[in-house]
Enzyme design. Structure first.
Site, PDB file in Angstrom:
ATOM      1  N   GLU A 183       0.791  -1.224   0.000  1.00 14.61           N
ATOM      2  CA  GLU A 183       0.000   0.000   0.000  1.00 14.61           C
ATOM      3  C   GLU A 183       0.830   1.284   0.000  1.00 14.61           C
ATOM      4  O   GLU A 183       0.382   2.308  -0.527  1.00 14.61           O
ATOM      5  CB  GLU A 183      -0.938   0.005   1.220  1.00 14.61           C
ATOM      6  N   SER A 221     -32.975 -27.818 -15.780  1.00 17.19           N
ATOM      7  CA  SER A 221     -33.968 -27.383 -16.771  1.00 17.19           C
ATOM      8  C   SER A 221     -34.581 -26.022 -16.479  1.00 17.19           C
ATOM      9  O   SER A 221     -35.319 -25.499 -17.316  1.00 17.19           O
ATOM     10  CB  SER A 221     -35.081 -28.429 -16.884  1.00 17.19           C
TER      11      SER A 221
END
Length: 867
Positions: free
Chosen positions: A115, A392
């Site tokens: 960072e 399905s």
């Protein structure tokens, strides 16, 4: 000499003239540049002063430096859909602050390398990174890609500033970062940064993260491995993408961890061999996920947290937000009761069975309830996090929906279900291992046949089918879209959240609204932000209605009948998936074992997606059978039947026409009436009392059109039309006895006739019944016995034999078809016994008898002359 001198003089003169002309021309240019520089100086000074003034104004407008916000953040309130009921408070109780002395060096190194590599060198602002970030903003034209924030800047941004990406906010951030550096040491700043970071969901602060992801308590952080520290350092950049409690994040989280390890090596914290060794460690080997004890509506609350983090940069654990959600507490409580008890549904006695539910408002996409699993208080949310095959339930999304949208098919469009293969030659089978032949897409969808679905997908094309599915929020990657097994649900991408969102457009006329839990956020400064998604038109209203009507049939008479709620206009689809052969062999599962069972259904009011299955198959008991795979339908029916308050019906749009049972797009394909069913149980009986052949039959219409029946018969080789009727009975009066009648019937719907049905009957002659009411009287005036009778029941084609006996001597009169006879010249004083028998070709009846006595004639009166 003279000529040369003259030439030199002329040349000199020309040069002088040129110089003079040049001087005249250059004078205005010099004046221009002087003026330009003067005005530029003035403008620059003005801009500098204005900029300085603006910066001073921005700084003066910065939030007050409140140290309590760094260490004592404001909690946020989450409200139910009524805008008043608070369902959760989130904030500082979710974090556990630790001191810098508890944070191991390996974690500090990982964070700083990733960072802010010059954290200990700058005074809050890394000038070099800031200049690079400004250059990126200028070249990209966007504030999004700037970056360059130091750890100090990130801390003040999260603690004091709004989420907006503006230059004004950046200036405030710089100013506050300098203030923070003046007031706190680097170690204190790093401590506050690690305590304030969000690691996804409700994991706030590095201590909570280590506890949740690795099972380490705050006093055990010194046990963090290099791999674990690198993972923690990488998550805050994008918690929703890297939080390892979500299985779908693991690949991205491992890539991010490996990038952190690369940064640590680049900045000299670890050697290259150590980096490589750590990068080869599977992320799963470093995790020990702990499931927290959740609140009453934890699955819903976790989804709210994720949604807020995804849509905003707000820190809901410390910004003091009022978050207004879509939850209906009554439906949510009902959902949890149905899933976690046996009071409504008797579940199999297997603790590994899981069920997940998402219920949305069909018209708005607002999520009303989330069932994240059975007996779960947090952890993995099956309703929103899982990625399973939808079976399905995908067929309306990727097959028939796109086909109607693209080709304007009617619900009566015919497709042949037959032996078939994928394009690569791989066979495809229906679940029943049978073929239905040429049927409508309605019938194929009702009975969930795979082969017609694949044929439809192929005709639409993978590109268009995928685009349609994506528009409904169903995620299909580019590398997956060519997979033809997608047509029958062979893609690991479904969750109840995804499926509820995908079905909603079918129920609301064709609009996709991303399922969401949050409508608006009110910040601590009073600012409101509306975060509800906008609806998008993704299909024509006729597509939505035709799919809906076919899915009505699924629950009315097909695979989804157990979800049917008679009082509601309901549409829905079932879906199941199977195990692969390797798993079946490994755990000795039945060939028909079901891995996932789905039901997705909707009314005009609510849409619900329900999944049932096992997270992992680890034994021969971890599968669904023909009974337990109905659980999704039962869960749906139980919840929606109690939650629904609106019995409105789906409205047929003006773009749709109807022919019988089938619907069509006006201007599109007209449905052809199907071949009517052959009349069944066709029978003929003869009724003697009415002397008629009575015909009857049964018939069920499969088209919705008015059906008529044409009846004809054959006797003695001649065909005669009997009738055309819409009733299921007919009659032929007065048939001839002794003849055979063959009747034929066909059903007619529109212009289409069914196959014929036939039946035959022979009208046999029957022995006649005895005559009735036989009477005999003597007529003295004519000296005759008058005999009369009535025919027996059903007497047809009958003659009568009249016989009599007197003094024991029988005699017979001639046969007669009449109902009377006369005996001439009977002997006086004798008694005549009369018998009448009915005869025909089949035989004779019992004789009817009666008797009569012939009176003596009166004595003759003699002449008076005789006396």
């Amino acid at each position: 000499m003279t000529e040369n001198h003259s030439s030199r003089i002329e040349h000199r003169k020309k040069l002088q003239d040129q110089q003079q002309r040049s001087g005249k021309n250059s004078s205005p240019k010099k004046k221009f540049w002087k003026r330009f520089l003067f005005f530029s100086l003035i403008l620059g000074t003005v801009l500098l002063l204005a900029g300085a003034g603006a910066i001073i104004w921005i700084i003066n407008d910065s939030p007050k430096f409140d140290e309590t916000l760094l260490k004592d953040p404001l909690s946020s309130s989450i409200y139910a859909s009524d805008g008043e009921t608070v369902i959760a408070e989130v904030g500082q109780e979710k974090r556990e602050d630790i001191g810098i002395e508890q944070i191991p060096d390996v974690l500090k190194d990982a964070v700083i390398a990733t960072e802010d590599s010059r954290f200990y060198e700058h005074q809050g602002i890394d000038v070099r990174r800031t200049m690079m970030a400004i250059f990126k903003v200028i070249t990209s034209g966007s504030l999004e890609g700037g970056g360059g924030s130091t750890i100090t800047q990130q801390l003040v941004k999260n603690s004091f500033l709004s989420i907006e990406q503006t230059a004004t906010r950046k200036i405030k951030e710089w100013y506050l970062a300098l203030q923070l550096e003046r007031r706190f040491s680097k170690e204190e700043i790093l401590e506050m940064y690690l305590n304030n970071n969000l690691y996804g969901g409700d994991v706030y602060g590095v201590a909570k993260a280590a506890q949740r992801f690795f099972g380490l308590q705050p006093d055990e952080l010194d046990q963090l491995t290099l791999e674990q520290a690198a993972l923690l350092a990488g998550i805050p950049q994008s918690p929703n993408r890297y939080m390892p409690t979500d299985e779908s994040n693991l690949d991205r989280a491992e890539e991010r961890r490996n990038m952190v390890l690369h940064y640590m090596n680049r900045h000299g914290y670890i050697s290259e061999p150590k980096m490589s060794e750590a990068q080869r460690t599977p992320i799963e080997d470093t995790l020990k996920i702990q499931n927290p004890k959740g609140n009453k509506y934890q699955a819903f609350v976790n989804t709210v947290l994720e949604e807020v983090q995804k849509k905003t940069d707000a820190n809901l654990f410390e910004d003091g937000l009022d978050i207004y959600t879509t939850i209906d507490p009554e439906i949510q409580q009902l959902t949890e009761d149905v899933l976690t008890t046996n009071d409504y549904i008797h579940y199999p006695n297997n603790k590994n069975l899981q069920i997940a539910v998402v219920i949305t408002d069909t018209q708005t996409g607002e999520i009303k309830a989330i069932g994240g699993g059975r007996n779960k208080n947090g952890g993995f949310n099956y309703a929103t996090m899982m990625k399973r095959q939808p079976g399905s339930t995908i067929k309306p999304i990727i097959d028939y929906g796109p086909a109607i949208e693209k080709f304007k098919w009617s619900t009566g469009h015919m497709i042949t279900d037959e032996e078939y293969q994928y394009s690569d030659g791989t066979p495809i089978r229906n679940a029943t291992r049978t073929y239905a032949g040429n049927k409508t897409i309605r019938d194929h969808l009702v009975w969930s046949r795979n082969i017609p679905a694949l044929k439809t997908f192929q005709e639409v094309g993978a590109e268009d089918a995928t685009d349609f599915a994506r528009s409904l929020g169903f995620p299909i990657a580019d590398e997956q879209k060519g997979n033809e097994a997608n047509s029958i649900g062979g893609i690991d991408a479904a969750s109840p959240l995804v499926m509820a969102g995908a079905y909603t457009p079918f129920g609301n006329g064709g609009y996709y609204i991303e399922p969401h839990t949050v409508t608006k956020i009110v910040y601590s400064d009073g600012r409101e932000e509306n975060v509800a998604p906008e609806k998008k038109k993704v299909m024509e209203d006729y597509t939505a209605f035709l799919i809906t009507d076919m899915l009505r049939s699924v629950v009315d008479s097909g695979t989804g009948v157990k979800a049917n709620i008679p009082s509601l206009d309901l549409a829905g689809k079932t879906g199941t998936t199977n195990f692969d052969e390797r798993t079946i062999m490994k755990y000795s599962l039945p060939e028909n074992a079901v891995r996932d069972a789905w039901f997705v259904g909707y009314t005009p009011q609510y849409t619900a997606a329900v999944w049932t299955g096992y997270d992992k198959t680890t034994s021969s008991d971890d599968y669904l059978n023909s009974t337990s795979d109905d659980i999704p339908q039962l869960v749906f029916k139980t919840i929606i039947s109690k939650a629904a308050t609106n019995t409105a019906a789906f409205k047929q749009p003006a773009s749709v026409g109807q022919l019988g049972f089938e619907y069509y797009v006006k201007g599109g394909e007209m449905p052809q009436p199907p071949k009517p069913e052959t009349p069944a149980d066709f029978a003929a009986t003869y009724d003697e009392a009415s002397d008629e052949i009575q015909l009857s039959w049964d018939h069920t219409s499969n088209s919705g059109l008015e059906t008529t029946f044409e009846v004809s018969y054959i006797t003695d080789g001649t065909t005669t039309t009997l009738t055309s009727t819409n009733e299921t009975k007919a009659a032929l009066p007065s048939p001839e006895k002794g003849k055979t009648y063959t009747f034929t019937i066909v059903a007619v719907a529109g212009d289409v006739k069914s196959d014929s049905a036939s039946t035959s009957i022979t009208i046999e002659e029957t022995v006649p019944a005895s005559p009735s009411n036989l009477q005999a009287t003597f007529d003295q005036a004519t000296n005759r016995i008058l005999i009369s009778w009535q025919p027996g029941n059903g007497a047809k084609n009958v003659q009568y034999i009249v016989s009599f006996s007197v003094n024991g001597l029988p005699q017979t009169l001639a046969p007669t078809p009449e109902l009377q006879a006369t005996l001439v010249g009977p002997q006086p004083g004798q008694t005549y016994v009369i018998a009448v028998t009915a005869i025909n070709e089949a035989g004779s009846s019992e004789a009817a008898t009666t008797s009569v006595t012939v009176d003596e004639p009166p004595p003759e009166i003699g002449n008076w002359n005789d006396f």
